[in-house]
Motif scaffolding. Structure first.
Motif, short mmCIF file in Angstrom:
data_model
loop_
_atom_site.label_atom_id
_atom_site.label_comp_id
_atom_site.label_asym_id
_atom_site.label_seq_id
_atom_site.Cartn_x
_atom_site.Cartn_y
_atom_site.Cartn_z
N GLY A 161 0.81 -1.22 0.00
CA GLY A 161 0.00 0.00 0.00
C GLY A 161 0.84 1.26 0.00
O GLY A 161 0.56 2.21 -0.74
N THR A 162 1.90 1.25 0.83
CA THR A 162 2.80 2.42 0.85
C THR A 162 3.48 2.61 -0.50
O THR A 162 3.61 3.75 -0.98
CB THR A 162 3.85 2.23 1.95
N ALA A 163 3.93 1.49 -1.10
CA ALA A 163 4.60 1.59 -2.39
C ALA A 163 3.67 2.17 -3.45
O ALA A 163 4.05 3.03 -4.25
CB ALA A 163 5.12 0.22 -2.82
N ILE A 164 2.41 1.70 -3.44
CA ILE A 164 1.45 2.21 -4.43
C ILE A 164 1.17 3.69 -4.20
O ILE A 164 1.17 4.49 -5.15
CB ILE A 164 0.15 1.38 -4.36
N LEU A 165 0.94 4.05 -2.94
CA LEU A 165 0.65 5.46 -2.65
C LEU A 165 1.83 6.36 -2.97
O LEU A 165 1.66 7.44 -3.58
CB LEU A 165 0.26 5.61 -1.17
N VAL A 166 3.03 5.92 -2.56
CA VAL A 166 4.23 6.73 -2.86
C VAL A 166 4.45 6.83 -4.37
O VAL A 166 4.78 7.90 -4.90
CB VAL A 166 5.46 6.13 -2.15
N GLY A 167 4.26 5.68 -5.07
CA GLY A 167 4.42 5.71 -6.53
C GLY A 167 3.44 6.65 -7.20
O GLY A 167 3.80 7.43 -8.09
N ILE A 168 2.15 6.58 -6.76
CA ILE A 168 1.14 7.48 -7.34
C ILE A 168 1.47 8.93 -7.03
O ILE A 168 1.37 9.81 -7.91
CB ILE A 168 -0.25 7.09 -6.81
N PHE A 169 1.86 9.20 -5.79
CA PHE A 169 2.18 10.58 -5.41
C PHE A 169 3.35 11.13 -6.22
O PHE A 169 3.28 12.24 -6.77
CB PHE A 169 2.51 10.64 -3.92
N LEU A 170 4.44 10.33 -6.30
CA LEU A 170 5.60 10.81 -7.06
C LEU A 170 5.27 10.95 -8.53
O LEU A 170 5.71 11.91 -9.19
CB LEU A 170 6.77 9.84 -6.86
N SER A 171 4.52 10.00 -9.08
CA SER A 171 4.16 10.07 -10.49
C SER A 171 3.34 11.31 -10.79
O SER A 171 3.60 12.05 -11.75
CB SER A 171 3.40 8.81 -10.91
N LEU A 172 2.31 11.56 -9.95
CA LEU A 172 1.47 12.74 -10.17
C LEU A 172 2.26 14.03 -9.97
O LEU A 172 2.12 14.99 -10.75
CB LEU A 172 0.28 12.71 -9.20
N TYR A 173 3.12 14.05 -8.96
CA TYR A 173 3.88 15.27 -8.68
C TYR A 173 4.81 15.62 -9.85
O TYR A 173 4.77 16.74 -10.38
CB TYR A 173 4.69 15.08 -7.40
N PHE A 174 5.62 14.64 -10.25
CA PHE A 174 6.57 14.92 -11.33
C PHE A 174 5.87 15.04 -12.68
O PHE A 174 6.30 15.82 -13.53
CB PHE A 174 7.65 13.83 -11.38
N ALA A 175 4.77 14.28 -12.88
CA ALA A 175 4.05 14.39 -14.15
C ALA A 175 3.44 15.78 -14.29
O ALA A 175 3.55 16.41 -15.36
CB ALA A 175 2.96 13.31 -14.22
N ARG A 176 2.79 16.28 -13.24
CA ARG A 176 2.22 17.62 -13.31
C ARG A 176 3.31 18.67 -13.48
O ARG A 176 3.14 19.63 -14.25
CB ARG A 176 1.41 17.90 -12.05
N ARG A 177 4.40 18.46 -12.79
CA ARG A 177 5.51 19.43 -12.90
C ARG A 177 6.09 19.44 -14.31
O ARG A 177 6.31 20.50 -14.90
CB ARG A 177 6.56 19.05 -11.87
N ILE A 178 6.31 18.24 -14.86
CA ILE A 178 6.89 18.16 -16.21
C ILE A 178 5.88 18.65 -17.25
O ILE A 178 6.23 19.40 -18.17
CB ILE A 178 7.32 16.71 -16.50
#
Length: 454
Positions: free
Chosen positions: A177-194
């Motif tokens: 669960g932590t891996a999925i949440l962290v992965g989603i958070f990092l993906s959304l953060y960097f995707a929105r930023r990029i």
């Protein structure tokens, strides 16, 4: 500190892989501890079996000693049976001493009993009974202790399995669960930023394509690939501004040349023609000579007009204008022979007035360079269309030259050619001629690029 773009992209999956690796390490450690306990239980089971075998052999040897006490006469088969029982007993005691840590006193008692029970040392019934009486209590004590350890370990093992299943399920759920949440958070953060930065660059490129030549703000320091792209677009826009400025300057210069040529034609030549007609009507000895001089002056003015803005270019096209220039100025016997080829497809390519004028000026400048500097006896001028490009080439059999050296010395003619070509989006190149000696000049004008500069 900003991460590189490729590092931002792989950060989320790398984090998930790291958490999964930690989970696998935890499971490996947990199962390793369980495996150690299983090995301990297996060792105790082997010890218990060896103790049982030793006790059984001891009981049978005790019976043999009691029988020997009643009847001292032995049969050969009984002796062989005693020897076999001792071999089993010795093997069992060896396994016990190897697998089970024993006090020195117990170990000494076991070795002494084993020695006394050895048939090779004689078959003394009392010695055998004494050794059995010494050995069996020790074996019973060890068997009881081993059994207690097995029961305790079995209970711990069952409890560990239950705890292991519960703990493994809990930790797995938490880590996944932590891996999925962290992965989603990092993906959304960097995707929105990029995506936000890419959208900004896309809007800047759209404005530039629409004609708004305002470059994007350059980053103070290049930290990743998008910063490099922003800086490249900024530099490209600045160069495009210079190209457009050059284009506008050339258009203005050509328009001024055309206006001056029209003024000379409409006013100056008209006035001179009227003066020449008046001179022809005067009956004076010097009038004919003066009229001839005036006619030559008018012819010179027409040449100046043609240099300022060739009317043939507007009326008949680029190929005819080049042909007219060559025949009018460069067809003398002392000048190099030439060959001109102009493809009809060039006239229907839809080139702008600036492109036609620039191609004409560049071709004339290249031809004059051949005549002045090449020392050639022949040159060829080709104007052709190859797919979506127009190609102008001037090739001679002269002495040749190195363009880099000529540009280094500040050659004005070559500089003008390159700047005129850049103003219409064309590229120029100088290479060895297909003749045995000489130079080939080639200009390539993309039609799509030329349309964008119009």
């Amino acid at each position: 500190m900003r991460l590189a773009l490729k590092h931002q992209i792989i950060l989320a999956p790398a984090t998930i892989l790291l958490l999964m690796t930690l989970l696998l390490s935890f499971l490996q450690y947990t199962y390793w501890d369980l495996s150690v306990k299983r090995q301990e239980a297996r060792r105790l089971g082997t010890v218990f079996i060896a103790l049982a075998e030793a006790d059984l052999a001891t009981q049978r040897m005790q019976g043999f000693a009691q029988h020997l006490g009643r009847d001292p006469y032995l049969e050969v088969g009984s002796l062989a049976e005693v020897t076999e029982l001792y071999r089993y007993l010795s093997a069992a005691l060896q396994r016990i001493t190897e697998l089970l840590p024993l006090p020195d006193q117990t170990l000494a008692l076991l070795k002494q009993a084993q020695y006394d029970l050895n048939p090779e040392n004689g078959l003394d019934a009392q010695r055998i009974l004494d050794a059995v009486a010494l050995l069996r209590p020790q074996l019973s004590t060890l068997a009881e202790a081993s059994q207690n350890q097995r029961q305790k370990l079995r209970g711990v093992h069952n409890q560990d399995i239950d705890e292991l299943v519960a703990r493994t399920a809990f930790v797995s759920i938490v880590v996944l669960g932590t891996a999925i949440l962290v992965g989603i958070f990092l993906s959304l953060y960097f995707a929105r930023r990029i995506l936000r930065r890419i959208q900004s660059l896309s809007e800047s490129a759209g404005r530039i394509a629409a004609g708004d030549l305002s470059p994007p703000t350059p980053p103070p320091k290049v930290r990743d690939e998008l910063d490099g792209l922003t800086l490249s677009i900024n530099r490209m826009t600045e160069r495009l501004i210079r190209v457009v400025g050059t284009e506008k300057l050339l258009e203005g210069a050509e328009e001024e040349r055309r206006r001056i040529a029209m003024d000379i034609h409409d006013q100056t030549l008209s006035d001179l023609s009227a003066i020449r007609r008046d001179l022809e009507g005067i009956d004076c000895p010097g009038a004919p000579a003066l009229a001839e001089d005036l006619q030559r002056a008018m012819a010179n003015l027409r040449e100046v007009m043609d240099d300022l803005h060739p009317q043939t270019l507007d009326i008949l096209g680029l190929g005819a204008a080049l042909q007219s220039h060559l025949e009018s100025h460069l067809a003398k016997g002392t000048l190099p022979r030439y060959h001109l080829y102009s493809a009809p497809e060039v006239e229907t390519a839809g080139l702008s007035r600036l492109a036609l004028l620039s191609l004409y000026r560049i071709a004339v400048e290249a031809i004059h360079n051949v005549i002045k500097h090449a020392g050639a006896s022949r040159y060829e001028v080709n104007l052709d269309r190859r797919g979506d490009t127009v190609v102008l080439s001037v090739e001679d059999n002269g002495t040749g030259f190195e363009p880099a050296e000529r540009f280094g010395r500040g050659g004005r003619g070559l500089y003008n050619i390159r700047e005129r070509a850049r103003g219409i989006g064309a590229t120029v190149a100088w290479s060895p001629s297909r003749f045995s000696t000489g130079t080939r000049f080639e200009l390539t004008l993309p039609l799509e690029g030329e349309k964008e500069t119009r």
